[in-house]
Design an enzyme around this catalytic site. Structure first.
Site, PDB file in Angstrom:
ATOM      1  N   GLU A 126      -1.033  -1.704  -4.871  1.00  0.00           N
ATOM      2  CA  GLU A 126      -2.247  -0.912  -5.087  1.00  0.00           C
ATOM      3  C   GLU A 126      -1.953   0.173  -6.123  1.00  0.00           C
ATOM      4  O   GLU A 126      -0.934   0.857  -6.043  1.00  0.00           O
ATOM      5  CB  GLU A 126      -2.699  -0.274  -3.775  1.00  0.00           C
ATOM      6  CG  GLU A 126      -4.014   0.465  -3.911  1.00  0.00           C
ATOM      7  CD  GLU A 126      -4.483   1.038  -2.593  1.00  0.00           C
ATOM      8  OE1 GLU A 126      -5.383   0.442  -1.991  1.00  0.00           O
ATOM      9  OE2 GLU A 126      -3.935   2.073  -2.176  1.00  0.00           O
ATOM     10  N   ASP A 130      -2.497   1.342   7.066  1.00  0.00           N
ATOM     11  CA  ASP A 130      -1.685   1.057   5.871  1.00  0.00           C
ATOM     12  C   ASP A 130      -1.220  -0.399   5.855  1.00  0.00           C
ATOM     13  O   ASP A 130      -1.130  -1.023   4.800  1.00  0.00           O
ATOM     14  CB  ASP A 130      -0.461   1.980   5.818  1.00  0.00           C
ATOM     15  CG  ASP A 130      -0.838   3.437   5.927  1.00  0.00           C
ATOM     16  OD1 ASP A 130      -1.219   4.021   4.910  1.00  0.00           O
ATOM     17  OD2 ASP A 130      -0.753   3.972   7.049  1.00  0.00           O
ATOM     18  N   ASP A 159       0.889  -1.162   0.000  1.00  0.00           N
ATOM     19  CA  ASP A 159       0.000   0.000   0.000  1.00  0.00           C
ATOM     20  C   ASP A 159       0.927   1.213   0.000  1.00  0.00           C
ATOM     21  O   ASP A 159       1.426   1.612   1.051  1.00  0.00           O
ATOM     22  CB  ASP A 159      -0.899   0.000   1.231  1.00  0.00           C
ATOM     23  CG  ASP A 159      -1.791   1.226   1.297  1.00  0.00           C
ATOM     24  OD1 ASP A 159      -2.246   1.686   0.235  1.00  0.00           O
ATOM     25  OD2 ASP A 159      -2.020   1.741   2.415  1.00  0.00           O
TER      26      ASP A 159
END
Length: 159
Positions: free
Chosen positions: A67, A140, A7
């Site tokens: 991501e 996160d 992430d």
């Protein structure tokens, strides 16, 4: 097989790891790389790269899921996030680790069943899926484990 999920972030970059054997998750873990001590963006990116390389050398993942960038109102944030993603992709390329990318919506739908799920819903589902020894403080980390889980779910359907 080990899947690593990222992430991306310019201050906190989440990463999550899944160890899989015979379509079963044997181990799961997640944490964040905290690069807030860097006074400039360049120093934060350098620290991010060094930390990612250490993680890759320690765990030897076979594939990475990252991501993708989502569009945000703050253009400056998008560019900073893009720099962080570039560092992650560079580190993975240096280790010759294949990369797949998923949108935030795909990840949330894969983990929660709803592409509009909140951060709290993602955290809850990850906690339900994996008995983590220590619960990370930052979302996160959970988001990164959700990215890895998204790829694992995709792999199950392709086999």
């Amino acid at each position: 097989m080990i899947i690593i999920g990222f992430d991306p972030g310019s201050r906190y970059c989440g990463y999550g790891l899944l160890q899989i054997e015979s379509r079963k998750v044997l181990a799961a873990g997640c944490d964040v790389i905290d690069v807030t001590r860097g006074k400039t963006l360049a120093l934060r990116l350098k620290s991010l790269y060094e930390n990612i390389m250490q993680i890759l050398e320690e765990y030897h993942p076979e594939i990475a899921a990252v991501e993708s960038i989502f569009f945000h109102r703050q253009v400056r944030s998008i560019f900073t996030l893009g720099h962080s993603r570039g560092v992650i992709l560079l580190a993975l390329a240096m280790q010759e680790i294949p990369v797949v990318e998923y949108s935030p919506r795909e990840i949330k739908k894969s983990v929660c069943g709803n592409g509009n799920a909140s951060k709290q819903q993602v955290r809850y589902m990850i906690n339900q899926l994996y008995p983590l020894k220590e619960s990370p403080k930052r979302d996160d980390a959970f988001d990164a484990l959700a990215v890895a889980t998204c790829h694992y779910n995709r792999m199950k359907w392709l086999q």
